[in-house]
Scaffold this motif. Structure first.
Motif, PDB file in Angstrom:
ATOM      1  N   TYR A   7       0.841  -1.198   0.000  1.00  0.00           N
ATOM      2  CA  TYR A   7       0.000   0.000   0.000  1.00  0.00           C
ATOM      3  C   TYR A   7       0.872   1.242   0.000  1.00  0.00           C
ATOM      4  O   TYR A   7       1.993   1.246   0.526  1.00  0.00           O
ATOM      5  N   ALA A   8       0.325   2.309  -0.593  1.00  0.00           N
ATOM      6  CA  ALA A   8       1.034   3.578  -0.692  1.00  0.00           C
ATOM      7  C   ALA A   8       0.083   4.714  -0.358  1.00  0.00           C
ATOM      8  O   ALA A   8      -1.134   4.603  -0.565  1.00  0.00           O
ATOM      9  N   VAL A   9       0.634   5.809   0.172  1.00  0.00           N
ATOM     10  CA  VAL A   9      -0.142   7.040   0.280  1.00  0.00           C
ATOM     11  C   VAL A   9       0.479   8.075  -0.651  1.00  0.00           C
ATOM     12  O   VAL A   9       1.701   8.198  -0.752  1.00  0.00           O
ATOM     13  N   ASP A  10      -0.414   8.794  -1.342  1.00  0.00           N
ATOM     14  CA  ASP A  10      -0.032   9.807  -2.327  1.00  0.00           C
ATOM     15  C   ASP A  10      -0.454  11.174  -1.795  1.00  0.00           C
ATOM     16  O   ASP A  10      -1.638  11.438  -1.606  1.00  0.00           O
ATOM     17  N   PHE A  11       0.525  12.035  -1.533  1.00  0.00           N
ATOM     18  CA  PHE A  11       0.247  13.392  -1.053  1.00  0.00           C
ATOM     19  C   PHE A  11      -0.432  14.235  -2.126  1.00  0.00           C
ATOM     20  O   PHE A  11      -1.237  15.112  -1.834  1.00  0.00           O
ATOM     21  N   SER A  12      -0.081  13.991  -3.382  1.00  0.00           N
ATOM     22  CA  SER A  12      -0.647  14.703  -4.533  1.00  0.00           C
ATOM     23  C   SER A  12      -0.568  16.214  -4.340  1.00  0.00           C
ATOM     24  O   SER A  12      -1.576  16.918  -4.243  1.00  0.00           O
ATOM     25  N   TRP A  13       0.652  16.699  -4.321  1.00  0.00           N
ATOM     26  CA  TRP A  13       0.927  18.093  -4.006  1.00  0.00           C
ATOM     27  C   TRP A  13       0.186  19.048  -4.949  1.00  0.00           C
ATOM     28  O   TRP A  13      -0.373  20.060  -4.514  1.00  0.00           O
ATOM     29  N   HIS A  14       0.167  18.748  -6.238  1.00  0.00           N
ATOM     30  CA  HIS A  14      -0.414  19.674  -7.215  1.00  0.00           C
ATOM     31  C   HIS A  14      -1.925  19.766  -7.091  1.00  0.00           C
ATOM     32  O   HIS A  14      -2.524  20.780  -7.455  1.00  0.00           O
ATOM     33  N   ASP A  15      -2.569  18.696  -6.583  1.00  0.00           N
ATOM     34  CA  ASP A  15      -4.025  18.664  -6.444  1.00  0.00           C
ATOM     35  C   ASP A  15      -4.375  17.722  -5.300  1.00  0.00           C
ATOM     36  O   ASP A  15      -4.588  16.530  -5.508  1.00  0.00           O
ATOM     37  N   PRO A  16      -4.438  18.249  -4.062  1.00  0.00           N
ATOM     38  CA  PRO A  16      -4.675  17.382  -2.902  1.00  0.00           C
ATOM     39  C   PRO A  16      -5.963  16.572  -2.961  1.00  0.00           C
ATOM     40  O   PRO A  16      -6.068  15.547  -2.278  1.00  0.00           O
ATOM     41  N   SER A  17      -6.918  16.988  -3.791  1.00  0.00           N
ATOM     42  CA  SER A  17      -8.164  16.220  -3.890  1.00  0.00           C
ATOM     43  C   SER A  17      -7.934  14.841  -4.498  1.00  0.00           C
ATOM     44  O   SER A  17      -8.776  13.955  -4.376  1.00  0.00           O
ATOM     45  N   GLN A  18      -6.792  14.646  -5.163  1.00  0.00           N
ATOM     46  CA  GLN A  18      -6.474  13.356  -5.759  1.00  0.00           C
ATOM     47  C   GLN A  18      -5.663  12.454  -4.819  1.00  0.00           C
ATOM     48  O   GLN A  18      -5.372  11.315  -5.136  1.00  0.00           O
ATOM     49  N   GLY A  19      -5.305  12.969  -3.653  1.00  0.00           N
ATOM     50  CA  GLY A  19      -4.510  12.188  -2.711  1.00  0.00           C
ATOM     51  C   GLY A  19      -5.320  11.077  -2.079  1.00  0.00           C
ATOM     52  O   GLY A  19      -6.547  11.094  -2.055  1.00  0.00           O
ATOM     53  N   GLY A  20      -4.619  10.087  -1.541  1.00  0.00           N
ATOM     54  CA  GLY A  20      -5.336   8.996  -0.897  1.00  0.00           C
ATOM     55  C   GLY A  20      -4.454   7.816  -0.586  1.00  0.00           C
ATOM     56  O   GLY A  20      -3.228   7.848  -0.745  1.00  0.00           O
ATOM     57  N   LEU A  21      -5.117   6.758  -0.126  1.00  0.00           N
ATOM     58  CA  LEU A  21      -4.484   5.461   0.111  1.00  0.00           C
ATOM     59  C   LEU A  21      -4.706   4.591  -1.114  1.00  0.00           C
ATOM     60  O   LEU A  21      -5.837   4.470  -1.601  1.00  0.00           O
ATOM     61  N   PHE A  22      -3.637   3.968  -1.595  1.00  0.00           N
ATOM     62  CA  PHE A  22      -3.694   3.148  -2.800  1.00  0.00           C
ATOM     63  C   PHE A  22      -3.110   1.768  -2.522  1.00  0.00           C
ATOM     64  O   PHE A  22      -2.148   1.631  -1.776  1.00  0.00           O
ATOM     65  N   ARG A  23      -3.710   0.761  -3.147  1.00  0.00           N
ATOM     66  CA  ARG A  23      -3.098  -0.569  -3.200  1.00  0.00           C
ATOM     67  C   ARG A  23      -2.330  -0.659  -4.515  1.00  0.00           C
ATOM     68  O   ARG A  23      -2.828  -0.245  -5.560  1.00  0.00           O
ATOM     69  N   ILE A  24      -1.122  -1.186  -4.467  1.00  0.00           N
ATOM     70  CA  ILE A  24      -0.315  -1.323  -5.679  1.00  0.00           C
ATOM     71  C   ILE A  24      -0.221  -2.796  -6.029  1.00  0.00           C
ATOM     72  O   ILE A  24       0.302  -3.613  -5.260  1.00  0.00           O
ATOM     73  N   ASP A  25      -0.752  -3.138  -7.204  1.00  0.00           N
ATOM     74  CA  ASP A  25      -0.794  -4.522  -7.661  1.00  0.00           C
ATOM     75  C   ASP A  25       0.157  -4.740  -8.829  1.00  0.00           C
ATOM     76  O   ASP A  25       0.420  -3.828  -9.628  1.00  0.00           O
ATOM     77  N   ALA A  26       0.644  -5.956  -8.945  1.00  0.00           N
ATOM     78  CA  ALA A  26       1.466  -6.339 -10.084  1.00  0.00           C
ATOM     79  C   ALA A  26       0.581  -6.707 -11.263  1.00  0.00           C
ATOM     80  O   ALA A  26      -0.370  -7.479 -11.115  1.00  0.00           O
ATOM     81  N   VAL A  27       0.892  -6.144 -12.432  1.00  0.00           N
ATOM     82  CA  VAL A  27       0.167  -6.459 -13.665  1.00  0.00           C
ATOM     83  C   VAL A  27       1.178  -6.609 -14.791  1.00  0.00           C
ATOM     84  O   VAL A  27       2.361  -6.312 -14.628  1.00  0.00           O
ATOM     85  N   ARG A  28       0.696  -7.088 -15.925  1.00  0.00           N
ATOM     86  CA  ARG A  28       1.527  -7.166 -17.135  1.00  0.00           C
ATOM     87  C   ARG A  28       0.956  -6.216 -18.172  1.00  0.00           C
ATOM     88  O   ARG A  28      -0.248  -6.202 -18.431  1.00  0.00           O
ATOM     89  N   VAL A  29       1.803  -5.398 -18.750  1.00  0.00           N
ATOM     90  CA  VAL A  29       1.417  -4.479 -19.813  1.00  0.00           C
ATOM     91  C   VAL A  29       2.327  -4.733 -20.998  1.00  0.00           C
ATOM     92  O   VAL A  29       3.549  -4.582 -20.907  1.00  0.00           O
ATOM     93  N   ASP A  30       1.734  -5.148 -22.119  1.00  0.00           N
ATOM     94  CA  ASP A  30       2.512  -5.487 -23.313  1.00  0.00           C
ATOM     95  C   ASP A  30       3.603  -6.507 -22.983  1.00  0.00           C
ATOM     96  O   ASP A  30       4.735  -6.437 -23.493  1.00  0.00           O
TER      97      ASP A  30
END
Length: 331
Positions: free
Chosen positions: A260-283
């Protein structure tokens, strides 16, 4: 590399569902820019770096109680700027807590080890690590944001992120030698390795890698990286874009192994929050997917208790708008 990728996928955790009903409880409020949180694995006591108050506190019956006081204050950021002192903290053992600081000018900031059984002051650490002074063309370093302890071959290491004025963006480290730690040294130049500025968050993976949130520029949205380092080899193992803006906290759930990660989102605090980071495959390549769990107002750090309870610090709004939030086990 293939085996490492498979292991990384397990560490990040592959999970498809979003936690639909995650509720938060306010543990304590009216804090001045809290930036770090740590949970005693034995007692469950919660410790907080109340940065703008220049102190480390323990939460007792919903109130902050002084543990280490008297840290210096400095300014950080731009539009707005914030008062900061002690920034990160973690436990070294049953008797000692490690505090990383940013309240002094670059080249004077330090990491301190304190005995937390009784109240102390910032100028009386059990051991002082740092500062990292200027060396030739390398500027004096400071703003030790995140700090972690890892045991490698039965030897303790203290590792801290540093995003002061030096353009290299250092991980600094100190290795234990008998009863004390060796001097804190510049260890890995993260910006040279990743081409992105400002290491901030740090945690230790189940495989004992240093996992670092490379925050990026505070004015640039979506540029934060999730990076993995082999501490002993001083080697970058992997660097993954996340789509997050300012990763300032990372932690693995002790119950599910999810990151899990927390994002301060300095440029726009309304986008900040707690996030789960999952492994995925892209291309066909390893990637990281960030899924928002809850909205937060300028979150700064997170830490799990042994039972899976999650504690999060928020700057909030105003000089005394900071809080510590609690989420029940289940993440």
């Amino acid at each position: 590399m293939r085996n490492y990728l498979l292991t990384l996928a397990c560490l990040l955790s592959v999970a498809a569902s979003v936690h639909a009903e995650v509720e938060t409880e306010v543990v304590v409020g009216d804090l001045a820019n809290p930036t770090g949180v740590a949970v005693d694995i034995d007692t469950g006591d919660v410790y907080v770096a109340e940065s703008a108050a220049g102190r480390i506190v323990r939460i007792e019956e919903g109130k902050p109680v002084d543990v280490v006081t008297g840290f210096s204050l400095d300014k950080y950021g731009m539009d707005p700027t914030y008062d900061i002192g002690p920034l990160g903290l973690t436990f070294l053992d049953q008797n000692h807590i490690v505090v990383s600081g940013g309240g002094k000018p670059d080249g004077e900031d330090f990491v301190g080890i304190y005995e937390f059984g009784q109240q102390s002051t910032a100028d009386k650490p059990v051991q002082l690590l740092g500062p990292l002074v200027a060396e030739g063309e390398i500027k004096g370093e400071g703003n030790f944001y995140g700090v972690a302890v890892v045991k490698l071959d039965n030897v303790d290491w203290i590792i801290t992120t540093s995003n002061g004025d030096d353009e290299k963006g250092w991980l600094a480290a100190a290795e234990k030698d008998k009863s004390n730690f060796k001097p804190l040294t510049r260890y890995i130049a993260t910006k040279e390795a990743t081409k992105v500025d400002a290491p901030a968050a740090i945690t230790i993976s189940p495989r004992q890698e240093a996992v670092v949130g490379q925050m990026g520029e505070i004015s640039t949205p979506g540029d934060s990286l999730l990076t993995f380092y082999d501490v002993k080899e001083k080697a970058l193992l992997m660097s993954l874009p996340t789509g997050l803006s300012d990763i300032v906290g990372l932690a693995y759930s002790p119950k599910t192994g999810r990151l899990y990660a927390v994002d301060f989102s300095w440029h726009d605090p309304s986008q900040g929050g707690l996030f789960r980071i999952d492994a995925v495959r892209v291309d066909g390549k390893q990637a990281a997917k960030a899924t928002k769990i809850i909205d937060l107002m300028k979150p700064t750090a997170l830490a799990f208790a042994k039972d899976g309870t999650l504690y999060i610090t928020e700057f909030g709004e105003g000089e005394k708008g900071g809080r510590v939030l609690k989420i029940q086990p289940g993440l």
